[in-house]
Write a protein that holds these residues in place. Structure first.
Motif, PDB file in Angstrom:
ATOM      1  N   THR A 102     -10.167  -7.582  16.006  1.00 41.22           N
ATOM      2  CA  THR A 102     -10.509  -7.181  17.373  1.00 41.22           C
ATOM      3  C   THR A 102      -9.833  -5.877  17.792  1.00 41.22           C
ATOM      4  OG1 THR A 102      -8.705  -8.602  18.163  1.00 41.22           O
ATOM      5  CG2 THR A 102     -10.920  -9.555  18.116  1.00 41.22           C
ATOM      6  N   ASP A 103      -8.981  -5.332  16.936  1.00 43.32           N
ATOM      7  CA  ASP A 103      -8.269  -4.086  17.245  1.00 43.32           C
ATOM      8  C   ASP A 103      -9.151  -2.911  16.828  1.00 43.32           C
ATOM      9  OD1 ASP A 103      -6.600  -1.868  17.375  1.00 43.32           O
ATOM     10  OD2 ASP A 103      -4.829  -2.963  16.689  1.00 43.32           O
ATOM     11  N   ALA A 104      -9.947  -2.398  17.762  1.00 39.35           N
ATOM     12  CA  ALA A 104     -10.943  -1.369  17.458  1.00 39.35           C
ATOM     13  C   ALA A 104     -10.313  -0.101  16.899  1.00 39.35           C
ATOM     14  CB  ALA A 104     -11.757  -1.045  18.718  1.00 39.35           C
ATOM     15  N   SER A 105      -9.169   0.300  17.452  1.00 37.76           N
ATOM     16  CA  SER A 105      -8.529   1.537  17.013  1.00 37.76           C
ATOM     17  C   SER A 105      -8.046   1.427  15.568  1.00 37.76           C
ATOM     18  CB  SER A 105      -7.346   1.863  17.931  1.00 37.76           C
ATOM     19  OG  SER A 105      -6.645   2.996  17.454  1.00 37.76           O
ATOM     20  N   ALA A 106      -7.365   0.332  15.249  1.00 38.07           N
ATOM     21  CA  ALA A 106      -6.859   0.147  13.887  1.00 38.07           C
ATOM     22  C   ALA A 106      -8.004   0.004  12.893  1.00 38.07           C
ATOM     23  CB  ALA A 106      -5.953  -1.077  13.834  1.00 38.07           C
ATOM     24  N   LEU A 107      -9.077  -0.688  13.315  1.00 31.83           N
ATOM     25  CA  LEU A 107     -10.212  -0.886  12.419  1.00 31.83           C
ATOM     26  C   LEU A 107     -10.908   0.446  12.130  1.00 31.83           C
ATOM     27  CD1 LEU A 107     -11.379  -3.349  11.021  1.00 31.83           C
ATOM     28  CD2 LEU A 107     -13.050  -3.542  12.864  1.00 31.83           C
ATOM     29  N   THR A 108     -11.039   1.284  13.149  1.00 33.98           N
ATOM     30  CA  THR A 108     -11.652   2.602  12.954  1.00 33.98           C
ATOM     31  C   THR A 108     -10.820   3.456  12.002  1.00 33.98           C
ATOM     32  OG1 THR A 108     -12.683   2.581  15.140  1.00 33.98           O
ATOM     33  CG2 THR A 108     -12.367   4.741  14.093  1.00 33.98           C
ATOM     34  N   GLN A 109      -9.507   3.418  12.177  1.00 30.85           N
ATOM     35  CA  GLN A 109      -8.626   4.184  11.291  1.00 30.85           C
ATOM     36  C   GLN A 109      -8.754   3.708   9.849  1.00 30.85           C
ATOM     37  OE1 GLN A 109      -4.582   4.387  12.636  1.00 30.85           O
ATOM     38  NE2 GLN A 109      -3.864   5.444  10.802  1.00 30.85           N
ATOM     39  N   LEU A 110      -8.873   2.406   9.667  1.00 30.24           N
ATOM     40  CA  LEU A 110      -9.042   1.842   8.327  1.00 30.24           C
ATOM     41  C   LEU A 110     -10.355   2.312   7.695  1.00 30.24           C
ATOM     42  CD1 LEU A 110      -8.293  -0.129   6.038  1.00 30.24           C
ATOM     43  CD2 LEU A 110      -9.392  -1.945   7.363  1.00 30.24           C
ATOM     44  N   LEU A 111     -11.442   2.260   8.463  1.00 33.69           N
ATOM     45  CA  LEU A 111     -12.751   2.668   7.947  1.00 33.69           C
ATOM     46  C   LEU A 111     -12.735   4.123   7.503  1.00 33.69           C
ATOM     47  CD1 LEU A 111     -15.085   0.997  10.611  1.00 33.69           C
ATOM     48  CD2 LEU A 111     -14.658   0.207   8.290  1.00 33.69           C
ATOM     49  N   VAL A 112     -12.129   4.986   8.310  1.00 34.81           N
ATOM     50  CA  VAL A 112     -12.088   6.411   8.000  1.00 34.81           C
ATOM     51  C   VAL A 112     -11.232   6.667   6.762  1.00 34.81           C
ATOM     52  CG1 VAL A 112     -11.309   8.663   8.805  1.00 34.81           C
ATOM     53  CG2 VAL A 112     -12.544   7.145  10.359  1.00 34.81           C
ATOM     54  N   SER A 113     -10.060   6.032   6.696  1.00 33.46           N
ATOM     55  CA  SER A 113      -9.135   6.302   5.586  1.00 33.46           C
ATOM     56  C   SER A 113      -9.657   5.791   4.258  1.00 33.46           C
ATOM     57  CB  SER A 113      -7.762   5.688   5.880  1.00 33.46           C
ATOM     58  OG  SER A 113      -7.841   4.270   5.896  1.00 33.46           O
ATOM     59  N   ARG A 114     -10.493   4.738   4.283  1.00 33.52           N
ATOM     60  CA  ARG A 114     -11.011   4.163   3.037  1.00 33.52           C
ATOM     61  C   ARG A 114     -12.462   4.568   2.763  1.00 33.52           C
ATOM     62  NH1 ARG A 114      -6.879  -0.115   2.011  1.00 33.52           N
ATOM     63  NH2 ARG A 114      -5.100   1.129   2.702  1.00 33.52           N
ATOM     64  N   GLY A 115     -13.052   5.395   3.635  1.00 36.63           N
ATOM     65  CA  GLY A 115     -14.418   5.856   3.421  1.00 36.63           C
ATOM     66  C   GLY A 115     -15.446   4.748   3.513  1.00 36.63           C
ATOM     67  N   LEU A 116     -15.277   3.842   4.491  1.00 38.34           N
ATOM     68  CA  LEU A 116     -16.150   2.676   4.613  1.00 38.34           C
ATOM     69  C   LEU A 116     -17.186   2.877   5.719  1.00 38.34           C
ATOM     70  CD1 LEU A 116     -13.426  -0.100   4.252  1.00 38.34           C
ATOM     71  CD2 LEU A 116     -14.884   0.888   2.473  1.00 38.34           C
TER      72      LEU A 116
ATOM     73  N   GLU B 180     -20.181   1.588   8.677  1.00 36.43           N
ATOM     74  CA  GLU B 180     -20.231   0.689   9.830  1.00 36.43           C
ATOM     75  C   GLU B 180     -20.701  -0.702   9.421  1.00 36.43           C
ATOM     76  OE1 GLU B 180     -19.514  -0.567  13.595  1.00 36.43           O
ATOM     77  OE2 GLU B 180     -18.966   1.370  12.699  1.00 36.43           O
ATOM     78  N   ASP B 181     -21.537  -0.775   8.378  1.00 37.81           N
ATOM     79  CA  ASP B 181     -21.952  -2.094   7.883  1.00 37.81           C
ATOM     80  C   ASP B 181     -20.735  -2.902   7.413  1.00 37.81           C
ATOM     81  OD1 ASP B 181     -24.593  -1.584   8.382  1.00 37.81           O
ATOM     82  OD2 ASP B 181     -25.057  -0.920   6.341  1.00 37.81           O
ATOM     83  N   ILE B 182     -19.800  -2.223   6.765  1.00 39.70           N
ATOM     84  CA  ILE B 182     -18.571  -2.901   6.342  1.00 39.70           C
ATOM     85  C   ILE B 182     -17.778  -3.352   7.559  1.00 39.70           C
ATOM     86  CG2 ILE B 182     -16.368  -2.616   5.133  1.00 39.70           C
ATOM     87  CD1 ILE B 182     -18.743  -2.748   3.255  1.00 39.70           C
ATOM     88  N   ALA B 183     -17.730  -2.498   8.592  1.00 43.01           N
ATOM     89  CA  ALA B 183     -17.009  -2.858   9.815  1.00 43.01           C
ATOM     90  C   ALA B 183     -17.577  -4.137  10.408  1.00 43.01           C
ATOM     91  CB  ALA B 183     -17.083  -1.720  10.827  1.00 43.01           C
ATOM     92  N   ASN B 184     -18.898  -4.274  10.400  1.00 44.91           N
ATOM     93  CA  ASN B 184     -19.510  -5.487  10.945  1.00 44.91           C
ATOM     94  C   ASN B 184     -19.117  -6.721  10.140  1.00 44.91           C
ATOM     95  OD1 ASN B 184     -20.801  -4.043  12.980  1.00 44.91           O
ATOM     96  ND2 ASN B 184     -22.634  -3.665  11.734  1.00 44.91           N
ATOM     97  N   ARG B 185     -18.982  -6.550   8.828  1.00 44.01           N
ATOM     98  CA  ARG B 185     -18.542  -7.680   8.008  1.00 44.01           C
ATOM     99  C   ARG B 185     -17.099  -8.050   8.317  1.00 44.01           C
ATOM    100  NH1 ARG B 185     -20.562  -5.355   2.312  1.00 44.01           N
ATOM    101  NH2 ARG B 185     -19.126  -6.916   1.430  1.00 44.01           N
ATOM    102  N   LEU B 186     -16.279  -7.048   8.586  1.00 38.23           N
ATOM    103  CA  LEU B 186     -14.874  -7.317   8.909  1.00 38.23           C
ATOM    104  C   LEU B 186     -14.721  -7.991  10.268  1.00 38.23           C
ATOM    105  CD1 LEU B 186     -13.263  -3.950   7.707  1.00 38.23           C
ATOM    106  CD2 LEU B 186     -13.306  -6.137   6.496  1.00 38.23           C
ATOM    107  N   ARG B 187     -15.686  -7.760  11.171  1.00 35.05           N
ATOM    108  CA  ARG B 187     -15.590  -8.307  12.529  1.00 35.05           C
ATOM    109  C   ARG B 187     -16.181  -9.703  12.656  1.00 35.05           C
ATOM    110  NH1 ARG B 187     -18.050  -3.162  14.010  1.00 35.05           N
ATOM    111  NH2 ARG B 187     -16.442  -1.630  14.561  1.00 35.05           N
ATOM    112  N   ARG B 188     -16.738 -10.245  11.587  1.00 34.08           N
ATOM    113  CA  ARG B 188     -17.364 -11.571  11.686  1.00 34.08           C
ATOM    114  C   ARG B 188     -16.389 -12.603  12.229  1.00 34.08           C
ATOM    115  NH1 ARG B 188     -18.363 -13.613   6.611  1.00 34.08           N
ATOM    116  NH2 ARG B 188     -17.066 -11.982   5.701  1.00 34.08           N
ATOM    117  N   PRO B 189     -16.838 -13.474  13.135  1.00 37.44           N
ATOM    118  CA  PRO B 189     -15.952 -14.509  13.672  1.00 37.44           C
ATOM    119  C   PRO B 189     -15.361 -15.365  12.559  1.00 37.44           C
ATOM    120  CG  PRO B 189     -17.984 -14.402  14.945  1.00 37.44           C
ATOM    121  CD  PRO B 189     -18.189 -13.519  13.756  1.00 37.44           C
ATOM    122  N   SER B 190     -14.054 -15.578  12.643  1.00 35.80           N
ATOM    123  CA  SER B 190     -13.301 -16.419  11.693  1.00 35.80           C
ATOM    124  C   SER B 190     -13.152 -15.786  10.307  1.00 35.80           C
ATOM    125  CB  SER B 190     -13.931 -17.818  11.541  1.00 35.80           C
ATOM    126  OG  SER B 190     -13.985 -18.468  12.792  1.00 35.80           O
ATOM    127  N   ALA B 191     -13.692 -14.578  10.106  1.00 37.10           N
ATOM    128  CA  ALA B 191     -13.608 -13.954   8.783  1.00 37.10           C
ATOM    129  C   ALA B 191     -12.194 -13.460   8.501  1.00 37.10           C
ATOM    130  CB  ALA B 191     -14.584 -12.788   8.688  1.00 37.10           C
TER     131      ALA B 191
END
Length: 390
Positions: free
Chosen positions: A78-92, A94-105
């Protein structure tokens, strides 16, 4: 045909979580925390999920028992800022971001961008990955410099069918004897290498390849995962790729014979006898490690099941490969469970690596961040259902 037996990797039972809250020590942890690194494994968890909490608790408990600290970080999905930083640093994406945000995932993101998913039902893959990383012994600068000065620098001074040069053969025989592998750059004439590359890419793009499967022993070190796609090509068939890989195999056999003659002339009679005993070869295995899945192949040897393989020959087909594209071949020192790294071989275009298929050369393929192509042929010293050398 030989070498196609399928055997699933061992399954390590995971944690079946109960409804517990995430441990307080994880609250608020983000990539911005002091000491975070792009080389960390990042655990992305749902802070409202009990199963996520139990996974995190297991990782912390295992970390406390480790001989040295495990490099990982945890962030909330749920930490949008940290998740965005992760996506950028690892070259991921938005589809990956949606998988990371899945409830209970609960998902681990490796430095390459590869994902270990569904950890809320089985934390075993992440536990093994972290243990593996903390036990690796990287090659030192001194060791890398020694390999460079002893073998690679002398060979770079020779070009124009350079590996036929007696001086080059002498260096390579010594390398095979002392290090158990040989690197030959610019191995094929460029037009032949481009032809093999074109066949490989066409087979992958047309979805004629199958997902690779493991065979042989189950006592593996590291994450039980193989992500390549493969196509076996006969060397005397009517397939378009057959002629291309046939020329490649003939060049390998010329190199093996050159090494044999040089070993004999330089008094390395045991090696000469072993190389003289090569009588059979496999079909060619064309492979692609897709970047989309950050495909990798865990640590293994090519003859762990006693399949008769003596020598492994791999031609890399990655035009324009650059550091950061991934897919390096990590070589280990001898031993089934030895985690001391000897070298990480860059899979550059038209580079051949030839190595012993047994436990003298354990190896793994690191995650590919760009589609990684290669062609492999195995050589045998006894009867098998492959092809006799002509």
């Amino acid at each position: 045909r030989r070498g196609r037996a399928r055997k699933s990797a061992r399954h390590v039972p995971g944690v079946r979580a109960t409804a517990v809250a995430p441990p307080p020590s994880l609250a608020g942890v983000s990539l911005k925390a002091a000491g975070s690194s792009d080389q960390d494994v990042v655990l992305v968890y749902d802070p409202s999920s009990g199963p996520s909490g139990e996974v995190a608790a297991r990782i912390e408990q295992d970390n406390a028992r480790a001989p040295k600290p495990v490099a990982y970080r945890a962030i909330q999905s749920t930490d949008a800022s940290a998740l965005t930083q992760l996506l950028v640093s690892r070259g991921l994406s938005e589809d990956i971001a949606n998988r990371l945000r899945r409830p209970s995932a609960t998902t681990a993101v490796l430095p390459s961008g590869a994902l270990l998913e569904d950890l809320e039902t089985d934390a075993g893959p992440l536990v093994r990955e972290l243990r593996y990383r903390t036990c690796l012994e990287p090659v030192t600068a001194e060791e890398a410099s020694e390999l460079e000065s002893e073998y690679f620098t002398p060979l770079r001074t020779m070009r124009e069918k350079w590996w036929w040069n007696p001086m080059a053969m002498e260096v390579m025989v010594r390398q095979l004897e002392e290090q158990s592998f040989v690197l030959i750059d610019d191995f094929l004439p460029e037009d032949q290498a481009l032809e093999v590359r074109a066949c490989n890419e066409q087979l992958y793009r047309s979805q004629e390849m199958e997902v690779g499967a493991t065979a042989g022993g189950s006592n593996r070190v590291g994450l039980p995962h193989r992500g390549d796609h493969v196509k076996w090509v006969e060397l005397n068939s009517s397939e378009p790729a057959s002629q291309a890989v046939g020329n490649y195999a003939e060049s390998i056999e010329a190199a093996i014979d050159g090494l044999r003659q040089c070993a004999e002339q330089s008094g390395k009679l045991e090696m000469a006898k072993v190389l003289e005993g090569v009588r059979w070869r496999s079909e060619a295995m064309l492979t692609c490690y897709p970047a989309e899945s950050r495909a990798r192949y865990f640590r293994h040897t090519d003859n762990s099941s006693g399949n008769g393989r003596l020598l492994t020959a791999i031609l890399y087909l990655n035009d324009g490969w650059q550091p950061g594209d991934g897919g390096e071949l990590r070589l280990f020192h001898r031993g089934e469970e030895n985690l001391k790294v000897k070298m990480e071989v860059q899979p550059i275009f038209n580079r051949l690596i030839l190595f012993w298929s047994d436990d003298r050369v354990p190896h793994e393929v690191l995650s590919a961040c760009k589609d990684r192509y290669a062609c492999t042929v195995w050589y045998y010293d006894g009867f098998n259902s492959s092809y006799p050398l002509t």
